[in-house]
Motif scaffolding. Structure first.
Motif, PDB file in Angstrom:
ATOM      1  N   VAL A  75       0.840  -1.186   0.000  1.00 15.53           N
ATOM      2  CA  VAL A  75       0.000   0.000   0.000  1.00 15.53           C
ATOM      3  C   VAL A  75       0.881   1.244   0.000  1.00 15.53           C
ATOM      4  N   GLN A  76       0.585   2.164  -0.889  1.00 12.81           N
ATOM      5  CA  GLN A  76       1.285   3.444  -0.867  1.00 12.81           C
ATOM      6  C   GLN A  76       0.404   4.451  -0.138  1.00 12.81           C
ATOM      7  N   PHE A  77       0.875   4.857   1.036  1.00 14.80           N
ATOM      8  CA  PHE A  77       0.169   5.874   1.802  1.00 14.80           C
ATOM      9  C   PHE A  77       0.744   7.239   1.436  1.00 14.80           C
ATOM     10  N   SER A  78      -0.127   8.205   1.221  1.00 14.79           N
ATOM     11  CA  SER A  78       0.317   9.564   0.933  1.00 14.79           C
ATOM     12  C   SER A  78      -0.496  10.532   1.785  1.00 14.79           C
ATOM     13  N   ALA A  79       0.129  11.636   2.169  1.00 13.23           N
ATOM     14  CA  ALA A  79      -0.499  12.564   3.096  1.00 13.23           C
ATOM     15  C   ALA A  79      -0.703  13.929   2.462  1.00 13.23           C
ATOM     16  N   LYS A  80      -1.839  14.544   2.767  1.00 17.64           N
ATOM     17  CA  LYS A  80      -2.174  15.873   2.272  1.00 17.64           C
ATOM     18  C   LYS A  80      -1.898  16.896   3.365  1.00 17.64           C
ATOM     19  N   ASN A  81      -1.197  17.949   2.984  1.00 12.87           N
ATOM     20  CA  ASN A  81      -0.865  19.015   3.922  1.00 12.87           C
ATOM     21  C   ASN A  81      -2.082  19.929   4.120  1.00 12.87           C
ATOM     22  N   ALA A  82      -2.538  20.044   5.354  1.00 13.58           N
ATOM     23  CA  ALA A  82      -3.732  20.846   5.639  1.00 13.58           C
ATOM     24  C   ALA A  82      -3.510  22.316   5.330  1.00 13.58           C
ATOM     25  N   ALA A  83      -2.265  22.777   5.486  1.00 13.89           N
ATOM     26  CA  ALA A  83      -1.959  24.192   5.267  1.00 13.89           C
ATOM     27  C   ALA A  83      -1.960  24.569   3.795  1.00 13.89           C
ATOM     28  N   ASN A  84      -1.757  23.573   2.925  1.00  7.10           N
ATOM     29  CA  ASN A  84      -1.714  23.836   1.483  1.00  7.10           C
ATOM     30  C   ASN A  84      -2.340  22.653   0.758  1.00  7.10           C
ATOM     31  N   LYS A  85      -3.649  22.658   0.644  1.00  9.36           N
ATOM     32  CA  LYS A  85      -4.381  21.524   0.081  1.00  9.36           C
ATOM     33  C   LYS A  85      -4.100  21.304  -1.396  1.00  9.36           C
ATOM     34  N   LYS A  86      -3.598  22.332  -2.081  1.00 10.18           N
ATOM     35  CA  LYS A  86      -3.315  22.214  -3.500  1.00 10.18           C
ATOM     36  C   LYS A  86      -1.882  21.779  -3.773  1.00 10.18           C
ATOM     37  N   ALA A  87      -1.096  21.654  -2.715  1.00 19.60           N
ATOM     38  CA  ALA A  87       0.314  21.284  -2.898  1.00 19.60           C
ATOM     39  C   ALA A  87       0.428  19.878  -3.464  1.00 19.60           C
ATOM     40  N   ARG A  88       1.388  19.703  -4.365  1.00 14.93           N
ATOM     41  CA  ARG A  88       1.614  18.382  -4.953  1.00 14.93           C
ATOM     42  C   ARG A  88       2.323  17.483  -3.960  1.00 14.93           C
ATOM     43  N   LEU A  89       2.063  16.182  -4.069  1.00 16.56           N
ATOM     44  CA  LEU A  89       2.711  15.230  -3.176  1.00 16.56           C
ATOM     45  C   LEU A  89       4.209  15.190  -3.457  1.00 16.56           C
ATOM     46  N   ALA A  95       4.718   7.022   1.777  1.00 21.46           N
ATOM     47  CA  ALA A  95       5.350   5.867   2.418  1.00 21.46           C
ATOM     48  C   ALA A  95       4.716   4.580   1.926  1.00 21.46           C
ATOM     49  N   SER A  96       5.539   3.570   1.678  1.00 25.39           N
ATOM     50  CA  SER A  96       5.047   2.262   1.224  1.00 25.39           C
ATOM     51  C   SER A  96       5.080   1.272   2.386  1.00 25.39           C
ATOM     52  N   VAL A  97       3.967   0.569   2.560  1.00 20.91           N
ATOM     53  CA  VAL A  97       3.838  -0.397   3.647  1.00 20.91           C
ATOM     54  C   VAL A  97       3.216  -1.676   3.105  1.00 20.91           C
ATOM     55  N   PHE A  98       3.773  -2.822   3.485  1.00 22.97           N
ATOM     56  CA  PHE A  98       3.179  -4.102   3.111  1.00 22.97           C
ATOM     57  C   PHE A  98       2.216  -4.522   4.205  1.00 22.97           C
ATOM     58  N   ILE A  99       0.959  -4.731   3.818  1.00 18.96           N
ATOM     59  CA  ILE A  99      -0.059  -5.152   4.778  1.00 18.96           C
ATOM     60  C   ILE A  99      -0.457  -6.596   4.503  1.00 18.96           C
ATOM     61  N   PHE A 112       6.710  11.745   7.714  1.00 17.68           N
ATOM     62  CA  PHE A 112       5.696  10.767   7.324  1.00 17.68           C
ATOM     63  C   PHE A 112       6.330   9.498   6.755  1.00 17.68           C
ATOM     64  N   THR A 113       7.459   9.641   6.070  1.00 22.42           N
ATOM     65  CA  THR A 113       8.105   8.489   5.437  1.00 22.42           C
ATOM     66  C   THR A 113       8.838   7.599   6.436  1.00 22.42           C
ATOM     67  N   ASN A 114       9.152   8.130   7.617  1.00 23.42           N
ATOM     68  CA  ASN A 114       9.886   7.356   8.618  1.00 23.42           C
ATOM     69  C   ASN A 114       8.901   6.504   9.409  1.00 23.42           C
ATOM     70  N   VAL A 115       8.518   5.378   8.819  1.00 25.17           N
ATOM     71  CA  VAL A 115       7.475   4.547   9.417  1.00 25.17           C
ATOM     72  C   VAL A 115       8.055   3.309  10.093  1.00 25.17           C
ATOM     73  N   SER A 116       7.410   2.923  11.181  1.00 25.39           N
ATOM     74  CA  SER A 116       7.660   1.626  11.800  1.00 25.39           C
ATOM     75  C   SER A 116       6.341   0.868  11.751  1.00 25.39           C
ATOM     76  N   VAL A 117       6.420  -0.405  11.436  1.00 28.50           N
ATOM     77  CA  VAL A 117       5.216  -1.197  11.204  1.00 28.50           C
ATOM     78  C   VAL A 117       5.222  -2.429  12.108  1.00 28.50           C
ATOM     79  N   LYS A 118       4.091  -2.652  12.769  1.00 23.65           N
ATOM     80  CA  LYS A 118       3.922  -3.836  13.609  1.00 23.65           C
ATOM     81  C   LYS A 118       2.694  -4.614  13.144  1.00 23.65           C
TER      82      LYS A 118
END
Length: 392
Positions: A75-89, A95-99, A112-118
């Motif tokens: 899964v590729q998770f991507s986050a939207k910046n609340a301060a600039n909703k039109k900003a490009r990713l 961040a990519s995570v295997f579920i 956001f990219t520095n993820v730890s997964v359990k």
């Protein structure tokens, strides 16, 4: 350049919104010390042969997804910046995570990219693969920078040299990282993902099928495994030396054109689209080669993966790029019937057929196509000269 085209144009089905089915994966995400104020998290993944896009609001630095998949999925998770909703990713909020089925905890700390997964054994294996790939990816990024700089300066000699280096490094990475991992871990929960990465968009049966056969029966019989097996079978039918699969599709005037009706000449089946940047950049090379060899027994049939209701864009691209050969399309985008028949997963791609309709080469771009045809027609000229000399 195989690696460059694979990165830019890896084909994916059209995205759909997540369906309301009983979920079996529960993703619980937390954000801590993130510089940006993130408001929405998107989840982009493949399930049952379709690309799915879902979203979740961030509340008190937490978000959650309920997903229904029956096997490990990236899964590729991507986050939207609340301060600039039109900003490009950007890379900093993707961040990519295997579920896999169960409860998956995903924590982003400081970025956001520095993820730890359990809760996901698949992600542990994914991290191992990424660690092994890291040295190659670092080298690859440096080569891309060089390629971009040389391209801007229109230094063809240098760009050709860098292209060769990229393809060479890509081949080494495939064998040393993905090939080695598969041979050592055929039962890994990410084995099929690794094999797909190894095979790229141009599936070479002789290399890929032996690795597929190493996988566990469970993986091979999974929905994704059966889908990949079908791609191998398609690749067998469209390999060099095989007779090209016949098809019929309408041209720009709505007249049906059958591939087999074009036999008798060396024929290039050219998969492209008006929206495809690399295709449009390649078109001048194809035009040059067509004009050079069209009177010697060479023709082209362009198969466009243009989108529904985009016929005018398709026609305009044909006119603007001066594509004076046969053009067909059903305007079904990636669902183009001919593209599916030939297992096309990225464009531009092409196949060169001999006068009898047999595939003699694939994916000849740039100067490679001209050199191949020069070799073919120069041999024919030499043969004719010999026959004429013997007749005298």
């Amino acid at each position: 350049m195989k690696k460059l085209f694979a990165i830019v144009l890896l084909a994916l089905p059209m995205a759909v919104h997540a369906q309301k089915v009983k979920p079996n994966v529960h993703v619980k995400g937390t954000l801590k010390n993130i510089k940006d104020t993130l408001s929405i998290i998107y989840a982009n993944y493949s399930a049952n042969g379709k690309r799915v896009v879902d979203s979740a609001n961030v509340v008190n630095e937490q978000y959650a997804f309920n997903i229904n998949v029956t096997e490990p999925v990236r899964v590729q998770f991507s986050a939207k910046n609340a301060a600039n909703k039109k900003a490009r990713l950007t890379q900093r909020n993707v961040a990519s995570v295997f579920i896999e089925p169960g409860i998956i905890n995903v924590a982003s700390v400081d970025s956001f990219t520095n993820v730890s997964v359990k809760g996901s054994k698949a992600h542990i294996e994914f991290e191992k693969l990424n660690l092994a790939s890291k040295p190659y990816e670092s080298q690859m990024q440096e080569l891309y920078k060089q390629y971009s700089a040389y391209s801007k300066n229109k230094d063809k000699v240098a760009t050709d040299r860098v292209e060769a280096s990229i393809d060479s490094l890509d081949e080494i990475q495939r064998e040393n990282v993905y090939g080695t991992y598969l041979k050592k871990n055929p039962n890994s929960p990410i084995a099929l993902y690794t094999l797909k990465t190894y095979s790229g968009y141009e599936l070479l049966v002789d290399k890929v099928e032996p690795l597929f056969n190493l996988l566990s029966s469970t993986v091979k019989s999974s929905p994704a495994g059966l889908e990949f097996k079908a791609k191998i079978e398609t690749a067998k039918l469209t390999g060099i030396g095989r007779e090209a699969l016949d098809f019929t599709q309408n041209d720009t005037l709505g007249v049906a054109v059958k591939l087999s009706s074009l036999r008798g000449k060396y024929l290039l089946i050219d998969f492209w689209a008006s929206w495809c940047g690399p295709c449009r950049r390649e078109n001048p090379n194809v035009v040059k080669v067509f004009n050079q060899f069209k009177d010697q027994g060479f023709h082209i049939i362009g198969v466009s993966l243009d989108q529904p209701n985009a016929k005018e864009k398709w026609l305009k691209a044909i006119h603007d790029d001066q594509l004076t050969w046969t053009q067909v399309s059903d305007l079904k985008y990636w669902d183009n019937e001919v593209a599916k028949l030939y297992g096309i997963q990225a464009i531009p791609q092409n196949l060169l057929l001999d006068p009898d309709g047999k595939i003699i080469a694939k994916n000849l771009r740039g100067e490679a196509l001209g050199k191949k045809l020069e070799s073919i027609f120069s041999k024919q000229t030499n043969v004719k000269s010999e026959v004429q000399s013997k007749g005298k």
